[in-house]
Design an enzyme around this catalytic site. Structure first.
Site, short mmCIF file in Angstrom:
data_model
loop_
_atom_site.label_atom_id
_atom_site.label_comp_id
_atom_site.label_asym_id
_atom_site.label_seq_id
_atom_site.Cartn_x
_atom_site.Cartn_y
_atom_site.Cartn_z
N ARG A 36 0.84 -1.22 0.00
CA ARG A 36 0.00 0.00 0.00
C ARG A 36 0.87 1.25 0.00
NH1 ARG A 36 -4.80 -2.12 3.97
NH2 ARG A 36 -6.06 -2.97 2.29
N LYS A 219 -20.73 -16.55 0.05
CA LYS A 219 -22.16 -16.33 0.30
C LYS A 219 -22.82 -15.44 -0.74
CE LYS A 219 -22.35 -16.95 5.22
NZ LYS A 219 -22.58 -16.31 6.50
N GLY A 375 -11.05 -8.64 -2.52
CA GLY A 375 -10.74 -9.66 -1.53
C GLY A 375 -9.98 -10.89 -1.96
N GLY A 398 -13.69 -3.69 -0.18
CA GLY A 398 -15.06 -3.21 -0.04
C GLY A 398 -15.40 -2.14 -1.06
P1 AMP Z 1 -15.76 -14.13 -0.36
O1 AMP Z 1 -15.08 -13.41 0.75
O2 AMP Z 1 -17.25 -14.10 -0.31
O3 AMP Z 1 -15.20 -13.80 -1.72
O4 AMP Z 1 -15.48 -15.65 -0.11
C1 AMP Z 1 -14.21 -16.19 -0.16
C2 AMP Z 1 -14.24 -17.52 0.52
O5 AMP Z 1 -15.15 -18.38 -0.14
C3 AMP Z 1 -12.91 -18.22 0.54
O6 AMP Z 1 -12.44 -18.28 1.85
C4 AMP Z 1 -13.24 -19.62 0.02
O7 AMP Z 1 -12.64 -20.64 0.77
C5 AMP Z 1 -14.74 -19.68 0.17
N1 AMP Z 1 -15.34 -20.67 -0.73
C6 AMP Z 1 -15.24 -20.78 -2.06
N2 AMP Z 1 -15.87 -21.87 -2.49
C7 AMP Z 1 -16.40 -22.49 -1.42
C8 AMP Z 1 -17.17 -23.67 -1.23
N3 AMP Z 1 -17.52 -24.45 -2.25
N4 AMP Z 1 -17.55 -23.99 0.02
C9 AMP Z 1 -17.20 -23.21 1.07
N5 AMP Z 1 -16.48 -22.07 0.95
C10 AMP Z 1 -16.08 -21.71 -0.28
#
Ligand code: AMP
Length: 417
Positions: A36, A219, A375, A398
């Site tokens: 950064r 999610k 992220g 974010g």
């Molecule tokens: P996000 O912060 O929403 O982009 O989510 C990232 C996270 O999603 C990472 O830590 C991944 O391990 C998790 N992830 C990706 N695919 C899966 C899956 N099939 N089941 C559980 N977690 C997942």
């Protein structure tokens, strides 16, 4: 009126520059990753080269009061090294009048952590947990009132304002948005901020078709607004990772123990309906690598994504899904990727995410514009060594997510407005 660094005359002027020096420190207060700091250098160096002086301001961590653990003095040495001039330090961002006034062209001053003051975020601090609504309202009004003085003081140090902190551009804080009002004709974006804004525009405003978005991660709930915006803009929408199983369930698939959010099934169905109506190709995983436990050493097998047996959970995209997605990615002129398509932190389930990184690199080589934003996908391309093989890797988690939701970020609006 918005100005531009390249055409602005900095001779003899003092620029107050909001940067994001929120770097990770270890227990000895040593910087463990200076990315950064390095990414802010082109802007700071340009001002100095053009005969100006810089007053640098940032936050570090989330202090709730003056706390030496979060002092920016820990990073003065590294900033001086990167900038190539000794950087002076003001140990109270509200009491830097004399130091700012004495700055000469080519000199730099770093202000102490802005978040030592509640006024930076404009949110009251230290309210009792059982405070009444009245008390909360009064505390909020008080901090908003003193925020004006706080911002006015920062503005009084300089002749012009530069915002180069994309990571906090989605916050309407004192130093990221409100301060711009004091520089109606002398406000501009730094190079990093400009790069991030252009990258989003290259996809959402000026993207060449076919445009593909790959959205993964855990999610649906955290990316619902992103999906709702993208389904209106792209030609292909690939939904993978944990969030994909909510969509597969919404289609009537059996997803075993895979991650999913039942309460979001109606929203998933609505996104699928809009995709159909608009002629957007929505591509879900057709084959999944499942595991009988959520750990790297678990037993695994490949199954159709709509027929995941009970006791098994989807951990990564299977080869048939990846082959479909590769074809879509390589036939696109613009690709946006946010979120891993599997549990990439576990080596046995990182193949899918690695394959997406490889496909993006190949598409880039063939002339497509590729943006990795937000992220974990940023961590994945960086770890896997693909960061310099795509067109742009965003620094703002974010902020990037809000930008691809189609929102105008307060830090951007303050300069343009
Ligand atoms: P996000 O912060 O929403 O982009 O989510 C990232 C996270 O999603 C990472 O830590 C991944 O391990 C998790 N992830 C990706 N695919 C899966 C899956 N099939 N089941 C559980 N977690 C997942």
């Amino acid at each position: 009126m918005q100005q531009f660094i390249d055409s602005y005359d900095f001779t003899g002027k003092k620029a107050i520059v909001r940067v994001d020096f929120n770097v990770p420190l270890n227990e000895n207060f040593e910087i463990t990753d200076d990315t950064r700091i390095r990414r802010a250098m082109p802007t700071l160096k340009k001002v100095l080269e053009k005969g100006g002086a810089v007053i640098i301001m940032s936050h570090l961590g989330r202090p709730k009061k003056v706390d030496p653990k979060f002092s920016l003095k820990h990073i003065v040495g590294r900033v001086s090294e990167c900038l190539g001039v000794p950087v002076q330090f003001a140990d109270d961002c509200q009491k830097a009048d004399a130091q700012a006034a004495a700055l000469k062209p080519g000199e730099a001053l770093l202000l102490e952590n802005l978040r030592y003051y509640a006024e930076e975020e404009g949110k009251p601090r230290g309210l009792a947990e059982d405070a009444s609504d009245e008390e909360k309202k009064a505390a909020k009004a008080a901090v908003k009132a003193s925020q004006k003085e706080f911002v006015k003081k920062l503005a009084s140090y300089a002749d012009c304002y530069i915002n180069d902190a994309f990571g906090t551009a989605h916050r309407a804080h004192g130093s990221t948005a409100l301060i711009a009002d004091y520089f109606p004709n002398d406000k501009m974006f730094g190079y990093l901020m400009e790069g991030e804004i252009k990258a989003v525009d290259n996809v959402l405003k000026n993207g060449q078709h076919p445009i593909t978005a790959i959205i993964g991660g855990s999610k649906v709930s955290s990316k619902l607004a992103v999906l709702e915006n993208l389904v209106q803009k792209v030609d292909n929408l690939i939904i993978g990772g944990g969030m994909g199983y909510t969509f597969i369930k919404a289609e009537g698939g059996q997803i075993g123990n895979s991650l999913h959010e039942d309460e979001l099934i109606p929203q998933a169905q609505e996104i699928m309906r809009i995709a159909k109506e608009r002629g957007v190709k929505l591509s879900l995983s057709v084959e999944t690598r499942v595991a009988n436990d959520f750990n790297n050493e678990a037993e695994t097998k490949l199954v159709p994504s709509h027929e995941i047996p009970e006791g098994w959970e989807g951990m990564d995209a299977g080869p048939k899904s990846l082959a479909n997605w590769r074809e879509i990615i390589l036939s696109s002129k613009t690709v946006l990727w946010n979120g891993p398509v599997g549990v990439f932190e576990m080596p046995n389930f990182a193949k899918g995410t690695l394959q997406i990184a490889e496909d993006l690199a190949e598409a880039t080589k063939n002339g497509a514009y590729t943006l990795v934003g937000g992220g974990d996908s940023v961590a994945a391309v960086t770890q896997m060594g693909y960061a310099d093989k795509v067109s742009y890797v965003s620094t703002g988690g974010g902020a990037m997510l809000e930008a691809i939701e189609g929102k105008e970020l307060p830090g951007v609006a303050a300069i343009r407005g």
